[in-house]
Design a protein around this motif. Sequence first.
Motif, short mmCIF file in Angstrom:
data_model
loop_
_atom_site.label_atom_id
_atom_site.label_comp_id
_atom_site.label_asym_id
_atom_site.label_seq_id
_atom_site.Cartn_x
_atom_site.Cartn_y
_atom_site.Cartn_z
N ASP A 259 0.79 -1.24 0.00
CA ASP A 259 0.00 0.00 0.00
C ASP A 259 0.82 1.29 0.00
N GLY B 249 2.42 2.49 -2.42
CA GLY B 249 2.24 3.20 -3.69
C GLY B 249 3.15 2.76 -4.82
N LYS B 250 3.66 1.52 -4.78
CA LYS B 250 4.54 1.02 -5.85
C LYS B 250 3.83 1.01 -7.20
N THR B 251 2.67 0.37 -7.22
CA THR B 251 1.94 0.25 -8.47
C THR B 251 1.50 1.63 -8.98
N SER B 252 1.12 2.51 -8.05
CA SER B 252 0.70 3.87 -8.44
C SER B 252 1.86 4.61 -9.11
N THR C 197 -1.50 -5.62 -4.85
CA THR C 197 -0.87 -6.38 -5.93
C THR C 197 -0.66 -7.81 -5.46
N GLY D 132 3.65 -6.03 -2.27
CA GLY D 132 4.25 -5.69 -0.97
C GLY D 132 3.67 -6.51 0.16
N ASN E 67 6.98 8.33 -0.96
CA ASN E 67 5.68 8.65 -1.58
C ASN E 67 4.69 9.21 -0.55
N ASP F 151 1.82 14.18 0.22
CA ASP F 151 0.61 15.00 0.39
C ASP F 151 -0.08 14.70 1.72
N VAL G 215 2.17 10.82 -5.77
CA VAL G 215 1.55 10.42 -7.03
C VAL G 215 0.25 11.19 -7.21
N1 LIG Z 1 -2.70 10.13 -0.76
C1 LIG Z 1 -1.98 9.43 -1.57
N2 LIG Z 1 -2.39 8.20 -1.85
C2 LIG Z 1 -1.63 7.48 -2.69
C3 LIG Z 1 -0.44 7.96 -3.26
N3 LIG Z 1 0.08 7.02 -4.03
C4 LIG Z 1 -0.75 5.96 -3.95
N4 LIG Z 1 -1.76 6.22 -3.16
C5 LIG Z 1 -2.84 5.29 -2.80
O1 LIG Z 1 -2.35 4.25 -1.99
C6 LIG Z 1 -3.06 3.05 -2.25
C7 LIG Z 1 -2.13 1.92 -2.55
O2 LIG Z 1 -1.42 2.20 -3.70
P1 LIG Z 1 -0.75 1.06 -4.56
O3 LIG Z 1 -0.02 1.76 -5.65
O4 LIG Z 1 -1.70 0.02 -4.92
O5 LIG Z 1 0.26 0.50 -3.47
P2 LIG Z 1 1.25 -0.70 -3.68
O6 LIG Z 1 2.52 -0.34 -2.98
O7 LIG Z 1 1.38 -1.05 -5.10
O8 LIG Z 1 0.55 -1.86 -2.90
P3 LIG Z 1 0.85 -3.42 -3.00
O9 LIG Z 1 1.27 -3.68 -4.40
O10 LIG Z 1 -0.36 -4.16 -2.65
O11 LIG Z 1 1.97 -3.69 -2.07
C8 LIG Z 1 -4.00 3.36 -3.41
O12 LIG Z 1 -5.26 3.55 -2.92
C9 LIG Z 1 -3.44 4.62 -4.01
O13 LIG Z 1 -4.41 5.40 -4.61
C10 LIG Z 1 -0.06 9.29 -2.93
O14 LIG Z 1 0.96 9.83 -3.36
N5 LIG Z 1 -0.85 9.96 -2.06
#
Ligand SMILES: Nc1nc2c(ncn2[C@@H]2O[C@H](COP(=O)(O)OP(=O)(O)OP(=O)(O)O)[C@@H](O)[C@H]2O)c(=O)[nH]1
Length: 651
Positions: free
Chosen positions: A8, A10-13, A35, A58, A110, A113, A147
């Motif tokens: 969570d 934000g890797k995928t984002s 993911t 993650g 990340n 904000d 992001v």
């Molecule tokens: N407020 C905020 N939320 C964010 C930001 N980047 C990502 N998110 C949110 O964080 C959540 C998780 O983002 P992902 O990109 O799925 O995180 P991840 O690291 O890929 O998660 P896993 O792959 O499951 O480990 C999503 O709901 C995104 O919208 C950011 O810069 N700010």
Amino acid sequence: MGTAGHVDHGKTSIVKALTGIDCDTHKEEKKRGITINLGFASYKISETESLGIIDVPGHRDFVHTMVGGISGIDFVTLVIAADSGIMPQTREHLNIMKLLGVKSGLIALNKIDLVQDPDLLDLVIEEIREYIKGSFLESAPIVPLSVVTGEGMDRLQSAINQVYSAVTPRKTDGRFRLYIDRIFTVKGHGTVVTGSVINGSLVSGGSVYLLPGEKQLRVKQMERYGQPVETIVAGDRASINLAGLERNDFERGMLLADQKFETTSMIDAQISIFEESLPLPLWSQVIFHCGTYESQAHIHLIDKDKLEAGGSALVQIKLLKQAVFMYGDRFVIRNSSSDKTLGGGKVIDAYPFHHRRRTTKVILSMQQFASGKLSELITAQLSKTTRALWANEIAGYLGFSEKEIIHIAEEKEFEQVHIIDISSHEGSKEKTVTVESTKSSYALIQTSLYEKYKKRVINMVEGYHKKNPLSEKGMTIQQFATGLSIEESSATWFVLQSILNRLLQDKVLQKVMHTYAAFDHKVVLSSEMKHATHFIENRLKNSGMQTPLLTEIIPDAKRQAINEPVVYEVLRYLVSQEKVYFVDDSYIHSTTVDLCRQKLRTWLESHPEGITIAQFRDLVGGNRKICLLLINQYDSEGLTIRHGDVRRLKS
Ligand SMILES: Nc1nc2c(ncn2[C@@H]2O[C@H](COP(=O)(O)OP(=O)(O)OP(=O)(O)O)[C@@H](O)[C@H]2O)c(=O)[nH]1
Ligand SMILES: [Mg+2]
């Protein structure tokens, strides 16, 4: 580039913001908002270059998937959410990357904000700096970004560019290997696999093996980041369209290679376990991960009785599932319920002996393997056998190229190993051809073993002369080989040949006809032998064409106090001296053979029409059998030639 970091954060984002590609494509991923599978995207670094990105999960339940993805990367973007800081999988992922040998990367801080207070942000940065001290990320850029707002994304891009351009490209020579992470069917094209190339390179149109297994597949077409290509090299993510592969031939953890590897289920390794881990006892059960391969495993500590947290040890690992490994392959071990990564290490011997006992010798050899120095590795590999090995055989075991092996072995300081260039061998030319096609033209042997063989050769010759004192000849190469249990045309056989040549050069041996005799070997007759030789030779000489039977010679000799074994020995000696001919059970003295030859020649010179057997018999006397034998002897000498019923001079 790979991503890494806690769930969570934000890797995928970030990958989506960089490339426009959403890696979370599965229903389950959408539903849970996390993911689960590896994601793949490509990012245009410049007009001509693309960067492949592997997005990993993650969540703690999918660390094994993360390991598979991270195995193929050159650098990482470790993602840490500013509002939560370093979390368990931030640590676990970093630990894993250290073990797998990831060398560089950057940190994306990340979700800034969500952190309004700049002091708080500084605090997180400080915490991270402290945490990465001593790791490969120690001097990596830390890029604060969001992001959601887009702030800092430009800084992230330039940081990626900077790290990317500093990456040293992987070695692309050596054997081709690719861990398969996906397999699917494309309508009209057949089966396609994707994965990361970990070693070597592959050219389209070639063939590959699916390992473990025997299946050979033809490469129909290859793609890199969606573009058709002719060659793929180490570090590339590629998809390969294969002919001959069916979906159920494939199992997770398999790999493609350009040649067959022996499979293994036991390896020697050097492992270390994390500071946070519990100590490992002498025997333990773990889950073993290497690339996408995964198996239950038993670890046996070799140089320690207990492995404390933060420490490292030499171990033997028994795997429940067959695998193919190469020297230096990195792996990760997790506890048997697979919820914690314990540590990991590198393969130091993919085909070890079973170490039932932990002797100093075993430990020393393992330390040699662990040293990573190629010369030590070659020595260690050679000391596992009591024979010579082909250079390419060693290359195969160790995962180096044959050229590297030969290069090291030829170094002057490398005295433990004797290298033999079989193409330079006198008389081995025809052999070289048959050997070269399948094997190598260089044989390697431990110098100590070479010397041992040399000593045994000398001892064997001495023993032979002692046993056959009346023979001028020594032993043939085949006799040495049999005595030393050396297979013809094996690497050791060429070593034997090299030893014999050396001993000839050093005047330790001499060549007598096609045999090797001691250099100072001379037949010296004792007075008893002299007496026996004299008697038997005269007995045969005086008999002329009335050749005596052995059953007549033996009692005659006995009356002269010469016993039976001596008679045989003397006869062998006389034959070797060519004083006596032995033809079909009969011994004829050479003077008789010479005399008959002379008579025959004179007769034939005045009788060009030839001579029949009956005429020959009248000419020389003696029975028909002896006459036939003599005539055949003259044929074989090239004096006469047969024309129907007669012999004529062969001019
Ligand atoms: N407020 C905020 N939320 C964010 C930001 N980047 C990502 N998110 C949110 O964080 C959540 C998780 O983002 P992902 O990109 O799925 O995180 P991840 O690291 O890929 O998660 P896993 O792959 O499951 O480990 C999503 O709901 C995104 O919208 C950011 O810069 N700010
Ligand atoms: Mg994700």
